[in-house]
Scaffold this motif. Structure first.
Motif, PDB file in Angstrom:
ATOM      1  N   GLU A  88       0.916  -1.321   0.080  1.00 28.53           N
ATOM      2  CA  GLU A  88      -0.047   0.064   0.278  1.00 28.53           C
ATOM      3  C   GLU A  88       0.883   1.089  -0.053  1.00 28.53           C
ATOM      4  O   GLU A  88       0.546   2.175  -0.568  1.00 28.53           O
ATOM      5  CB  GLU A  88      -1.010   0.158   1.173  1.00 28.53           C
ATOM      6  CG  GLU A  88      -1.916   1.032   1.265  1.00 28.53           C
ATOM      7  CD  GLU A  88      -2.962   0.990   2.313  1.00 28.53           C
ATOM      8  OE1 GLU A  88      -3.576   2.066   2.654  1.00 28.53           O
ATOM      9  OE2 GLU A  88      -3.200   0.071   2.770  1.00 28.53           O
ATOM     10  N   LEU A  89       1.959   1.134   0.709  1.00 26.19           N
ATOM     11  CA  LEU A  89       2.972   2.399   0.566  1.00 26.19           C
ATOM     12  C   LEU A  89       3.624   2.618  -0.736  1.00 26.19           C
ATOM     13  O   LEU A  89       3.443   3.856  -1.089  1.00 26.19           O
ATOM     14  CB  LEU A  89       4.140   1.852   1.651  1.00 26.19           C
ATOM     15  CG  LEU A  89       5.228   3.169   1.541  1.00 26.19           C
ATOM     16  CD1 LEU A  89       4.562   4.656   2.086  1.00 26.19           C
ATOM     17  CD2 LEU A  89       6.360   2.586   2.495  1.00 26.19           C
ATOM     18  N   GLU A  90       3.684   1.519  -1.532  1.00 28.43           N
ATOM     19  CA  GLU A  90       4.097   1.941  -2.953  1.00 28.43           C
ATOM     20  C   GLU A  90       2.947   2.548  -3.598  1.00 28.43           C
ATOM     21  O   GLU A  90       3.293   3.458  -4.656  1.00 28.43           O
ATOM     22  CB  GLU A  90       4.385   0.535  -3.487  1.00 28.43           C
ATOM     23  CG  GLU A  90       4.885   0.659  -5.019  1.00 28.43           C
ATOM     24  CD  GLU A  90       5.442  -0.579  -5.927  1.00 28.43           C
ATOM     25  OE1 GLU A  90       6.256  -0.927  -6.102  1.00 28.43           O
ATOM     26  OE2 GLU A  90       4.250  -1.251  -5.895  1.00 28.43           O
ATOM     27  N   ARG A  91       1.738   1.982  -3.396  1.00 28.78           N
ATOM     28  CA  ARG A  91       0.722   2.862  -4.158  1.00 28.78           C
ATOM     29  C   ARG A  91       0.534   4.472  -3.707  1.00 28.78           C
ATOM     30  O   ARG A  91      -0.009   5.214  -4.542  1.00 28.78           O
ATOM     31  CB  ARG A  91      -0.698   2.169  -3.867  1.00 28.78           C
ATOM     32  CG  ARG A  91      -0.538   0.773  -4.614  1.00 28.78           C
ATOM     33  CD  ARG A  91      -2.079   0.118  -4.477  1.00 28.78           C
ATOM     34  NE  ARG A  91      -2.510  -0.456  -3.051  1.00 28.78           N
ATOM     35  CZ  ARG A  91      -1.991  -1.622  -2.723  1.00 28.78           C
ATOM     36  NH1 ARG A  91      -1.183  -2.462  -3.432  1.00 28.78           N
ATOM     37  NH2 ARG A  91      -2.276  -2.016  -1.407  1.00 28.78           N
ATOM     38  N   GLU A  92       0.850   4.742  -2.206  1.00 30.16           N
ATOM     39  CA  GLU A  92       0.537   6.064  -1.722  1.00 30.16           C
ATOM     40  C   GLU A  92       1.810   6.646  -2.464  1.00 30.16           C
ATOM     41  O   GLU A  92       1.540   7.914  -2.803  1.00 30.16           O
ATOM     42  CB  GLU A  92       0.918   5.959  -0.298  1.00 30.16           C
ATOM     43  CG  GLU A  92      -0.240   5.316   0.569  1.00 30.16           C
ATOM     44  CD  GLU A  92      -0.128   5.351   1.821  1.00 30.16           C
ATOM     45  OE1 GLU A  92       0.959   5.458   2.492  1.00 30.16           O
ATOM     46  OE2 GLU A  92      -0.935   4.912   2.445  1.00 30.16           O
ATOM     47  N   ILE A  93       2.926   6.211  -2.713  1.00 30.22           N
ATOM     48  CA  ILE A  93       4.117   7.005  -3.520  1.00 30.22           C
ATOM     49  C   ILE A  93       3.618   7.246  -4.852  1.00 30.22           C
ATOM     50  O   ILE A  93       3.838   8.508  -5.198  1.00 30.22           O
ATOM     51  CB  ILE A  93       5.305   6.138  -3.306  1.00 30.22           C
ATOM     52  CG1 ILE A  93       5.811   6.028  -1.959  1.00 30.22           C
ATOM     53  CG2 ILE A  93       6.389   6.794  -4.381  1.00 30.22           C
ATOM     54  CD1 ILE A  93       7.016   4.840  -1.670  1.00 30.22           C
TER      55      ILE A  93
END
Length: 291
Positions: free
Chosen positions: A209-214
């Motif tokens: 999910e962090l990758e998508r937030e980036i």
């Protein structure tokens, strides 16, 4: 021996025999983590766990250290966990260390008497993900834990004399919240005073999910200089309690390990040297690698 899905253990447990007792993680929502995306949390049947312990006895002539995987093994009901610990000790009379993953909230869900029983049954170390001491970061990463929870869980483990290694992640506050993340994590560690700490530089996991937030512009990666400055702040401001520093994770910019507070100044010298001369500090964002 039976293993299901991807298997993870702390790098300090490289020489340990791994016995799978749970599948997955009981939280499994942290935005930065994909470790157990391939499984739903469940406790293995005790018969299967016992078979693996017995098979390990046939494979290894001497076993002094066992690590119980997967995530949050402490979430197992106490009666069953005690049976597993007793089986290990009966099967491996030479055993010296039995360790597992435990959330700080998992300590809180046990009674002190239960934790003391586990200690007496052979549990020596719990690896607990703190991640951050900053309330805003903890909420954003969906840790389902507060500073107060971490303090309470650590206090219970200490009363039961179970050693705790607390891991956390430099850079988890992103570029905008780097300072607050460093200050609040350090202040929380000073309250908790765990037996060991394991800082890791942020590594963005593919598919997290962090990758998508980036990608959506909701999280800005910190710079390598910010990562080093977070570690410098930590080392400068940790109080003088005895604590082993496992700062040699493969993603760390300035890997080092040793006993604090004795190693504080050599560590700071190394950090200051990297801040002044490491060309990585000129980069705009950290380079991240999968675990």
């Amino acid at each position: 021996m039976h293993y299901e899905g991807k298997i993870y253990r702390p790098w300090m447990e490289a020489e340990s025999v791994l016995i799978q007792t749970t599948l997955g993680c009981s939280n499994n929502q942290c935005t930065f983590c994909t470790m157990f995306d391939d499984k739903r949390f469940k406790v293995r049947d005790i018969e299967g766990i016992f078979r693996d312990i017995e098979e390990a006895r046939l494979i290894y002539p001497r076993v002094e250290s066992i690590f119980l995987v997967d995530g949050n093994v402490m979430a197992i009901r106490t009666e069953m966990l005690l049976k597993i610990l007793d089986k290990i000790k009966a099967t491996f009379p030479e055993i010296k260390n039995i360790s597992l993953y435990s959330g700080f909230n998992d300590f809180r869900r046990k009674s002190i008497s239960e934790l003391k029983e586990m200690k007496s049954a052979g549990l020596s170390m719990a690896y607990s993900g703190l991640e951050s001491g900053d309330p805003i970061v903890l909420e954003k990463i969906k840790k389902r834990m507060t500073r107060e929870h971490a303090i309470e869980g650590m206090a219970m483990a200490r009363e039961a004399e179970i050693k705790v290694l607390a891991s956390f992640i430099f850079g988890l506050g992103g570029k905008e919240r780097s300072v607050e993340h460093a200050i609040n994590t350090t202040s929380l560690l000073n309250i908790m005073q765990p037996d060991a700490i394991a800082p890791m530089a942020l590594a963005v996991q593919p598919g997290s999910e962090l990758e998508r937030e980036i990608h959506r512009g909701e999280f800005t990666l910190p710079t390598p200089l910010q990562i080093l400055e977070e570690e410098k702040y930590l080392l400068e401001n940790l109080e003088d309690f005895p604590c082993y520093y496992w700062g040699d994770h493969g993603n760390n910019i300035s890997p080092m390990r040793g006993m604090l507070p004795a190693a504080r100044q050599p560590f700071l010298d190394k950090i200051n040297q990297d801040i002044a001369h490491n060309p990585i500090t000129k980069q705009n964002v950290i380079q991240t690698f999968a675990w």
